[in-house]
Every structure is written in structure tokens, then in C-alpha cells.
Enzyme design. Structure first.
Site, mmCIF file in Angstrom:
data_model
loop_
_atom_site.group_PDB
_atom_site.id
_atom_site.type_symbol
_atom_site.label_atom_id
_atom_site.label_comp_id
_atom_site.label_asym_id
_atom_site.label_seq_id
_atom_site.Cartn_x
_atom_site.Cartn_y
_atom_site.Cartn_z
ATOM 1 N N GLY A 201 -37.244 -46.706 31.630
ATOM 2 C CA GLY A 201 -37.802 -45.429 32.208
ATOM 3 C C GLY A 201 -36.580 -44.463 32.604
ATOM 4 N N GLY A 202 -35.061 -45.028 31.579
ATOM 5 C CA GLY A 202 -33.675 -44.184 31.434
ATOM 6 C C GLY A 202 -33.464 -42.814 31.000
ATOM 7 N N TRP A 253 -33.812 -52.676 29.720
ATOM 8 C CA TRP A 253 -34.138 -53.455 28.847
ATOM 9 C C TRP A 253 -34.448 -54.179 28.451
ATOM 10 C CZ3 TRP A 253 -36.681 -49.103 26.266
ATOM 11 C CH2 TRP A 253 -35.870 -47.828 26.117
ATOM 12 N N ASP A 314 -24.731 -42.564 26.474
ATOM 13 C CA ASP A 314 -26.163 -43.308 26.572
ATOM 14 C C ASP A 314 -26.017 -44.645 25.955
ATOM 15 O OD1 ASP A 314 -28.812 -43.961 26.113
ATOM 16 O OD2 ASP A 314 -29.852 -42.872 24.471
ATOM 17 N N ARG A 341 -23.699 -50.851 23.614
ATOM 18 C CA ARG A 341 -23.997 -49.974 22.116
ATOM 19 C C ARG A 341 -22.117 -49.649 22.555
ATOM 20 N NH1 ARG A 341 -29.692 -46.994 23.331
ATOM 21 N NH2 ARG A 341 -28.883 -44.950 22.189
#
Ligand SMILES: [Cu+2]
Length: 688
Positions: A201-202, A253, A314, A341
Site C-alpha cells: 500500500g506504499g 513487499w 520509489d 531497486r
């Protein structure tokens, strides 16, 4: 009775204390606990293989000398469950005593005979198709098992336990409400009577948490919030007197790992919210984009390491953490690693969270409007994807990792679902390598003002890949003692967002390719030894198991909504006795960003979310005469927009289900548009 109770109470208490001291606490499921703590053999009982998340199997019937003879043993379709462009099929099947359990992107569970592929029972989730807080495709990354039950989270943020024999629901516990922005896509972890789960839900302004549930009853034992409340540890990394931390994301996640000797449970956290706007949240923003260790029984904080301070890009840590033991400078060390990431692998000492090989804090470019952090951690070693973007036509600025941006778009790499996003990273104790899947994509990052509203997207900006920009991937062997590249493949498609690999004592790495190919690679040299066309996007981490002396390798092939790989509902199993040949290749996924499909003339309406695809415009490309009014209708289940890629040009705004908006195009030109919440959706209008 009262006096009787009083008289006996001290005696019982003393007896209890003595028993506790003398007898070890009896495990609720000693067999599963033993398998979870052992090298993976014939059964594959948890998402990452065992508590380490190494995705490493000791089976070696299939090895580098005979893998070329591997063929399909069986292929089973999951009766249309999770079949469609809105779904991704990313789960690793679990196998125990010859039965395979698999969960689809619709949260439906199937039990199969692991030798023949025959379906034994099925559970249909009946999940609400109107859940509007699904961030990134309908997906479930897997199951956990223990005490005769299968555990999993659903997109509606409920945890569910099924009877392994029948598929009947044993308990169901809502962790939160999906209407508030929460969901679950990760596989939980079971160990010693406890089920651990994250929540997503980030992108919706939620407060991340790890929740521990009693495996037998589903009762919540404790939860640890990844964002500190007032006065709690880390609260000084948020602006004082504000409640931004209460909706700052830092969601979980993926599947935790656990070290029973140290008594610690480990996991990594996602981006800060709002994703691209740091202007109101000055500070490092703990515990966003961090690796965290808690006491496994109580949830007490033990250590944390933040990969990205004050994240505005992000840059989630979304891949599962991996535990491994190694020797560095002659010293045996207990390691933990996570592929971020950012494109780096972060390697730490899992006893204390300190870098094992070295991570330097270096000064980075600043933008006072974004309240950028002064320094960022740079791991010593090699990144697995490029960390600078090239300038493209139509843009005025390109930069590198940690370059800031404001309202004018800046091209950056890594971006999108890259370097490594959800895909797990295996580790082989034989080679000492991590096998890192990566995504290479350029995005134009821009911040905009985005007030918080409960249950709505709260990202504070956007990142979309410029039309025509290339998208590809890397698959890299990283040396665990140096964090340097041992070998690297350039892959034709992005693989950091859904796939992942599995490595075996037979010296093989197995991994899927989004174009449907399933590959076996020499774990030491990187040489490709075998490939097989499965007929559907092969975007899931494979698993390895054995039934009556026969070794199998299995992979779910159902495509990935984000990388646009061909969808399906199949599970394939391979063995040396297999008889099935490959299928016809499906259409390959896109390798450049932009709308796809034929240009349709004489059409003045575009349907959004049609044909069970959800994340698409139909037709995706149209040709119209100047002065035509185009009607956009959302026929999907969740809100979408059609927004011109040229900032401020035109926008339908958010259209709820059945919402309609009409735009008139007077000026000839070539107009590209995206969906703001789902910037991987592209459309094109050519006005003549
Ligand atoms: Cu959309």
C-alpha cells in the site's frame, strides 16, 4: 472454590516455572520446523525454499551433463484462474510429500499431484474484483505451510489458512481494510507456530507493518510498524509535530527470512510515501527502504540498515532478504543480502546490521525543495544495472541515481521496476554467487502536489518511460565475498520485476524469460545449457523437488501485467523422464516503451480497462480528423485516467468505473497519453 484456587495457585505457578526451565517448548510442527532449518531436499515447503530464502536445492539428479535432455513431465492449466492481462503469475509452488500447492494472481489455491499434475482440490477466493487499491497488478507471490495448514495473504488485506488436505478455510483474519489502501501480495513465512506477513500500500499513504499471527487460530500476536509513532525509535527522522510518518509507506513487499539460532526475523521495506514528493517530510524517513531485524518471538527492534535516505525515487527494497554464511578474510561470517531497486546488492552482517564488505556514505546532489538527504549509502562493489540515464529528445535534463527532480521532468536510471524489484535473488553455497535479476528502463521523474485522501493514490508525482525508450534487463552473478560481478548476461526483456531464479547442487540456475522460454544456465560460468518454450510468459521463480526418486523442476507460467508478458494459467513441471515438447512461442513483450497494436482509423471512443486486461486502452492507437471529440469510458474495475504525456496538455482526470470523459482534438499532431496511477499504460491519438 475460591480458597481452593488460591491455595493451589502458587504451587501450579512454581511447577510451571520448573517445567519451563527443564523441558524445551514443544514445537507446534516439528517436521516443518526441521525442514525449514535444513538444506532444501525433496520437499519445497516455503516460498524461499527454507528460512534463508536462498532458493537453493541440494538435488542433483539433473545436472550440467544431462540437463539438455530435460523435457516437460506435465503441464496443468489452473482452470482460468488469474488468466488475463490484469494478473501476474509470480508464485513459487510449494511441494510436500508428492503434493504441489500453488496460488494464482486471483488468490485461488490449487493442490496438484506433483508427479502427474492432476488437480486434487481447488479453493476459489471469490475476491472482490472491485478492489481499487491494487497498486501493480493482481498478484500473489506464494504460500506458507505448517500444522497441516496453508497460509496466504489476499489482495483484500486478509490472511487466510486452508486445510492442506481439503482446501477448506480454517481461519481468516483481516490485517487491515483494502478500502484504506492496504493489500497483501507477498508470501508469508511460517516458523515455530507463528505466521509472519507484510502488507502493501506504499502508493496509497498507508503505515507499513509486519504482522505476526498465531498459526493455529489466526489471532494477531503482535505487529511492528515500519513507521515510528511519536517518541518511538526513528521518529526524529520525520519533521517534528507532523503526522507524515503515519502515511509514509515503508510497506513490506516480500517474504521475511529467519535465523532460529539468533532468534531474529528479517525483512526489507519499500518506498517512502508520497513516493516522489519529499518536500513535506524532511529527514531520513526511517524505516523506508530499509533492511530490518526484529526478535522473532516478540517483534522487538534489534537493528536496521537504511539503503536509501529520504527516498524520493520509489527505490523500494522489494526483493526478499537472503541469509547466507560465508568466510571473509579467514573469518566465518553470518551474512544477509538484499538486491535493491537501486541496482546494488546490500550485504550486511546479520548479527548486527553492519556492512559486511563495505558501504560508504557519499555526498549526493541536492535540491532544497525536495529536502534531499546530504549523503546516500554506496555499496562497495558493482551495480547490476546502469545508474545514469541518457538524454532523449523532448527532455532537457538527464541524471544519475540520487539526482533530484522537481516539477520539470528529469530522466533517471534505475527506474520503473528496476534494478531488482520483487524478483527473488538466489544464492548458491557451491559457487558463492548471488544471481541477480535486473530491469533496465529510463523514466521521466516529476513531482506534483498530491493531497492525502484516505484510500486514494498518494504518490506526489510520476515516473513514466519516454515513448520509444528501450527496456531490457540483466542477469548477473555477484560474488558474495566481494560484491563484484562474476559474470553478467544482457537479457532481451525486463526481469527484475517478476521472475527470479533457483539454483541447484547440480550446478544449474533455472530461470524463466518473459517471452515464455525457460532456461538452464551453468551456475559457475553463466553458459546457457538448455531452453524450452512454455507457451506463456515465464515470470515466476521456479522450484525444485523430488517424488519417488525422480527430480522435477517446476515453474508457474502466466505472464506479468507490468512487463506485458503473455498471460496464461499454467504450471509446468520438467524431469529427465519427461515426454512433452515445447509449445508455440507467444507474442513477445515490448522492448521499447509506448503504445502497441494496430492504428485504428474512424474510431472516436476509447475504452479503458476492457477485456479483463484492466491496464490498457482499447484501441491503444487511433487516427482521427481534427475537431473530433474522443469519448473515454472506464469499463475496468478500478479508477484510471487518460493523461497527455505533454505536461498540462489535457487530462480526463480520474475516472471511476463507468466514468466517461470527452476530449476534443482540434490541432493536428501526434498525442501520447498514459494513465497517471498506472504509468505503464500507454495510448496514442494521431490527429490529421
Ligand atoms: Cu490506470
Amino acid at each position: 472454590m475460591r480458597s481452593h484456587g488460591r491455595r493451589w495457585a502458587p504451587v501450579l505457578t512454581t511447577l510451571g516455572a520448573i517445567l519451563l526451565m527443564v523441558l524445551p517448548v514443544r514445537a507446534a510442527d516439528p517436521e516443518i520446523d526441521r525442514l525449514l532449518q535444513s538444506p532444501v531436499g525433496k520437499d519445497w515447503v516455503t516460498n524461499g525454499g527454507n528460512l534463508t530464502n536462498q532458493h537453493y536445492s541440494t538435488l542433483k539428479q539433473i545436472d550440467t551433463t544431462n540437463v539438455s535432455q530435460l523435457k516437460g513431465a506435465w503441464m496443468t492449466r489452473m482452470k482460468g484462474s488469474g488468466l488475463g492481462g490484469k494478473y501476474s503469475f509470480e508464485a513459487s509452488p510449494l511441494v510436500k510429500d508428492g503434493v504441489m500447492y500453488v496460488i494464482t494472481g486471483n488468490d485461488d489455491v490449487f493442490a496438484l499431484d506433483a508427479k502427474t499434475g492432476q488437480i486434487l482440490w481447488e479453493y476459489w477466493s471469490g475476491i472482490d474484483q472491485k478492489i481499487s487499491t491494487v497498486c501493480c497488478g493482481w498478484v500473489n507471490r506464494g504460500l506458507a505451510m505448517g500444522e497441516g495448514l496453508l497460509y496466504f495473504g489476499q489482495l483484500d488485506a486478509a490472511m487466510v489458512a486452508l486445510d492442506m488436505k481439503t482446501g477448506k478455510v480454517k481461519w481468516k483474519t483481516p490485517i487491515e481494510k483494502w478500502e484504506n489502501g492496504y493489500g497483501i501480495t507477498s508470501a508469508p513465512l511460517y516458523f515455530d507456530g507463528i505466521v509472519y506477513t507484510g502488507a502493501t500500500g506504499g502508493e496509497f499513504g498507508v503505515r507499513g507493518r509486519l504482522t505476526a499471527l498465531d498459526a493455529r487460530s489466526g489471532e494477531v500476536l503482535w505487529r511492528w510498524h515500519t513507521l515510528p509513532g511519536p517518541g518511538e525509535l526513528g521518529s526524529d527522522t520525520w519533521p517534528p509535530g507532523t503526522d507524515h510518518a503515519m502515511r509514509g509507506g515503508a510497506t513490506i513487499w516480500n517474504t521475511p527470512a529467519l535465523d532460529p539460532q539468533l532468534g531474529l526475523v528479517y525483512f526489507a521495506t519499500g518506498n517512502c510515501g508520497p513516493d516522489y514528493d519529499g518536500s513535506m517530510r524532511e529527514g531520513d524517513n526511517l524505516f523506508c527502504a530499509s533492511m530490518v531485524a526484529l526478535k522473532a518471538k516478540t517483534g522487538e527492534h534489534v537493528w536496521h540498515f537504511q539503503q536509501v535516505h529520504h527516498d524520493i525515487w520509489d527505490y523500494d527494497a522489494a526483493s526478499p532478504v537472503v541469509l547466507f554464511d560465508t568466510v571473509i578474510n579467514g573469518q566465518p561470517r553470518k551474512g544477509i543480502a538484499e538486491a535493491g531497486r537501486t541496482g546494488w546488492v546490500y550485504i550486511l552482517d546479520r548479527t548486527n546490521g553492519k556492512p559486511l564488505i563495505g558501504i560508504e556514505e557519499r555526498p549526493v546532489p541536492q535540491d532544497p525543495r525536495q529536502k534531499t538527504a546530504k549523503t546516500q549509502p554506496y555499496p562497495i562493489g558493482d551495480a547490476t544495472v546502469p545508474q545514469c540515464a541518457e538524454l532523449l529528445p523532448g527532455y532537457s535534463k538527464a541524471g544519475c541515481i540520487f539526482d533530484p527532480f522537481w516539477e520539470e521532468p528529469v530522466l533517471l536510471q534505475p527506474s520503473g521496476i528496476g534494478g531488482t524489484n520483487w524478483s527473488p535473488m538466489p544464492y548458491s553455497p557451491d559457487t558463492g554467487f548471488f544471481y541477480v535479476p535486473g530491469t533496465v528502463r529510463t523514466s521521466a521523474f516529476a513531482r506534483y502536489l498530491n493531497p492525502y485522501l484516505l484510500g486514494l493514490r498518494y504518490t506526489g508525482g510520476t515516473q513514466a518511460a519516454p515513448i520509444g525508450s528501450p527496456m531490457w534487463g540483466t542477469f548477473t552473478a555477484i560474488e558474495g565475498t566481494t560484491n563484484k560481478i562474476a559474470w553478467q548476461h544482457k537479457t532481451p526483456y525486463r526481469i527484475g520485476g517478476g521472475g527470479g531464479a533457483t539454483v541447484t547442487a547440480g550446478g544449474l540456475v533455472f530461470r524463466g524469460e518473459p517471452d515464455g522460454n525457460f532456461l538452464a544456465i551453468d551456475a559457475k560460468t553463466g553458459k546457457e545449457l538448455w531452453r524450452f518454450q512454455t507457451g506463456f510468459g515465464a515470470d515466476a521463480p521456479p522450484v525444485v523437488y523430488e517424488v519417488v526418486g525422480e527430480q522435477f523442476v517446476a515453474i508457474a507460467t502466466g505472464g506479468n501485467s507490468l512487463s506485458g508478458s503473455p498471460f496464461g494459467d499454467a504450471v509446468w513441471a520438467f524431469s529427465l523422464k519427461g515426454q512433452l515438447g515445447p509449445l508455440w512461442p507467444p507474442p513477445p513483450p515490448a522492448t521499447v516503451a509506448g503504445p502497441t497494436g494496430p492504428i485504428v482509423a474512424g474510431v472516436d471512443s476509447v475504452r479503458i480497462g476492457a477485456n479483463n486486461v484492466e491496464y490498457s486502452y482499447a484501441p491503444g492507437r487511433i487516427r482521427i480528423k481534427a475537431g473530433t471529440t474522443v469519448k473515454f469510458t472506464n469499463v475496468g474495475d478500478i479508477p484510471h485516467t487518460a493523461t497527455a504525456m505533454q505536461a498540462g496538455a489535457w487530462d480526463t482526470g480520474a475516472l471511476a468505473k463507468d466514468g466517461v470523459s470527452s476530449i476534443t482534438f482540434d490541432k493536428p499532431g501526434n498525442y501520447y497519453y498514459i494513465c497517471t496511477p498506472h504509468p505503464w499504460m500507454y495510448g496514442q491519438i494521431i490527429v490529421e
